[in-house]
Design a protein around this motif. Sequence first.
Motif, mmCIF file in Angstrom:
data_model
loop_
_atom_site.group_PDB
_atom_site.id
_atom_site.type_symbol
_atom_site.label_atom_id
_atom_site.label_comp_id
_atom_site.label_asym_id
_atom_site.label_seq_id
_atom_site.Cartn_x
_atom_site.Cartn_y
_atom_site.Cartn_z
ATOM 1 N N HIS A 1 0.807 -1.267 -0.194
ATOM 2 C CA HIS A 1 -0.119 0.045 -0.011
ATOM 3 C C HIS A 1 1.009 1.238 -0.125
ATOM 4 C CE1 HIS A 1 -2.777 -3.174 1.505
ATOM 5 N NE2 HIS A 1 -3.863 -2.628 1.200
ATOM 6 N N GLY A 2 0.279 2.380 -0.636
ATOM 7 C CA GLY A 2 1.120 3.569 -0.462
ATOM 8 C C GLY A 2 1.813 3.931 -1.682
ATOM 9 N N ILE A 3 2.032 5.032 -2.181
ATOM 10 C CA ILE A 3 2.780 5.339 -3.234
ATOM 11 C C ILE A 3 4.431 5.374 -2.910
ATOM 12 C CG2 ILE A 3 2.974 7.710 -2.733
ATOM 13 C CD1 ILE A 3 2.894 6.574 -6.391
ATOM 14 N N GLU A 4 4.719 5.523 -1.649
ATOM 15 C CA GLU A 4 5.966 5.472 -1.124
ATOM 16 C C GLU A 4 6.449 4.003 -1.287
ATOM 17 O OE1 GLU A 4 3.252 4.508 2.316
ATOM 18 O OE2 GLU A 4 3.304 6.037 0.653
ATOM 19 N N SER A 5 5.386 2.755 -1.317
ATOM 20 C CA SER A 5 5.904 1.251 -1.407
ATOM 21 C C SER A 5 6.075 0.887 -2.935
ATOM 22 C CB SER A 5 4.734 0.647 -1.036
ATOM 23 O OG SER A 5 4.600 1.148 0.455
ATOM 24 N N VAL A 6 6.108 2.081 -4.084
ATOM 25 C CA VAL A 6 6.017 1.475 -5.221
ATOM 26 C C VAL A 6 7.493 1.071 -5.749
ATOM 27 C CG1 VAL A 6 5.940 2.018 -7.687
ATOM 28 C CG2 VAL A 6 4.036 2.785 -6.080
ATOM 29 N N GLY A 7 8.547 1.998 -5.362
ATOM 30 C CA GLY A 7 9.845 1.857 -5.778
ATOM 31 C C GLY A 7 10.347 0.386 -5.079
ATOM 32 N N PRO A 8 10.285 0.455 -3.682
ATOM 33 C CA PRO A 8 10.723 -0.544 -3.069
ATOM 34 C C PRO A 8 10.237 -1.969 -3.489
ATOM 35 C CG PRO A 8 10.391 1.029 -1.545
ATOM 36 C CD PRO A 8 9.986 1.550 -2.856
ATOM 37 N N ALA A 9 8.808 -1.910 -3.775
ATOM 38 C CA ALA A 9 8.426 -3.110 -4.380
ATOM 39 C C ALA A 9 8.608 -3.602 -5.507
ATOM 40 C CB ALA A 9 6.603 -3.017 -4.269
#
Length: 334
Positions: free
Chosen positions: A308-316
């Motif tokens: 969840h969350g836009i901040e999780s996009v890169g790490p995921a």
Amino acid sequence: MANNTSVVLARRPQGNPQPDDFALVTRPLHEPGDGQFLMRNHFVSLDAGFRNWMNEGTGDNVLPAMPLDEPVMGLVMGEVISSHHPDYEVGDWLMARIAWQEYSLSDGGDFIVKIDPDEGYPMNLYLGVLGDTGLSAYFGMLDIGEPKAGETVLVSAAGGAVGSVAGQIAAIQGARTVGIAGGEGKCRRLMEELGYDAAIDHREPLEEQFARACPDGVDVYFDNVGGPLLETVLDHINVGARIALCGAVATYGASQPGPSNLFQLVTKESTMRGFFAHTQVNRYPEARAQLAAWLDAGDLVAPEYLVHGIESVGPAFCDLFAGRNFGKTIVQLV
């Protein structure tokens, strides 16, 4: 004025992407002008194939190379919230190839497919098993692989978004399925959760595993990896084998020679063909209807790696390349 947070390409990845290759940037959100519409993105799809266009100079007839400090291209699922475009109305749900961001402003020139929410499926499935990944598995396995009852079908990245569906489609056709994944845990999940008949751990020596898992050779290979693994598989194909080239995750961001044993295709009178799902949009309703029917019947399962969350996009996205994900990787924004 509202703001829009995007994930931008901060630097060119070297090999597998790392979290510092991406950055969050918040900019003012503009209202659509004439011929434009604004979409609020509910889900972001993370697909390994987009890594290929993060390299400088990789633009081609499919996509341009991604510019630095601009939102990363990718598939999103969202709802139109404002429109001055004749083809898109407020309330329309769209799967679109735009960028990793909370809101998308478009003139309709992007790759866009309308989704009917009245079909009754969770919208995130239209980025996974009912979206481009499931459709890729459908077209590649059935059009190119053409598995038959009793044949051995081998799938690389078998626990990934496309591979997890491709293997199940082959099993529905009556084939014996073998999945390739990294690590004992993933291999176990292939068999326990996805119904693969056997599994091969690509982190361990391959020849003995191939002898055990594919004693009668390989009739169909659904390739999501490319690279050295493809070369190994070519040494195990049967006469008349069919190979569907869906991806090449092993070579994204790397300069490697192709397989040295392509003459195997000649001696085994076999075929190898690449494909894109998005070039067959006219067949999406057909394919989606069949995939949905298999879901409803319980013949197909759709594992997801959901964060969840836009901040999780890169790490995921980095987790995907590190092999931490299983099934389709999706980030929920709303």
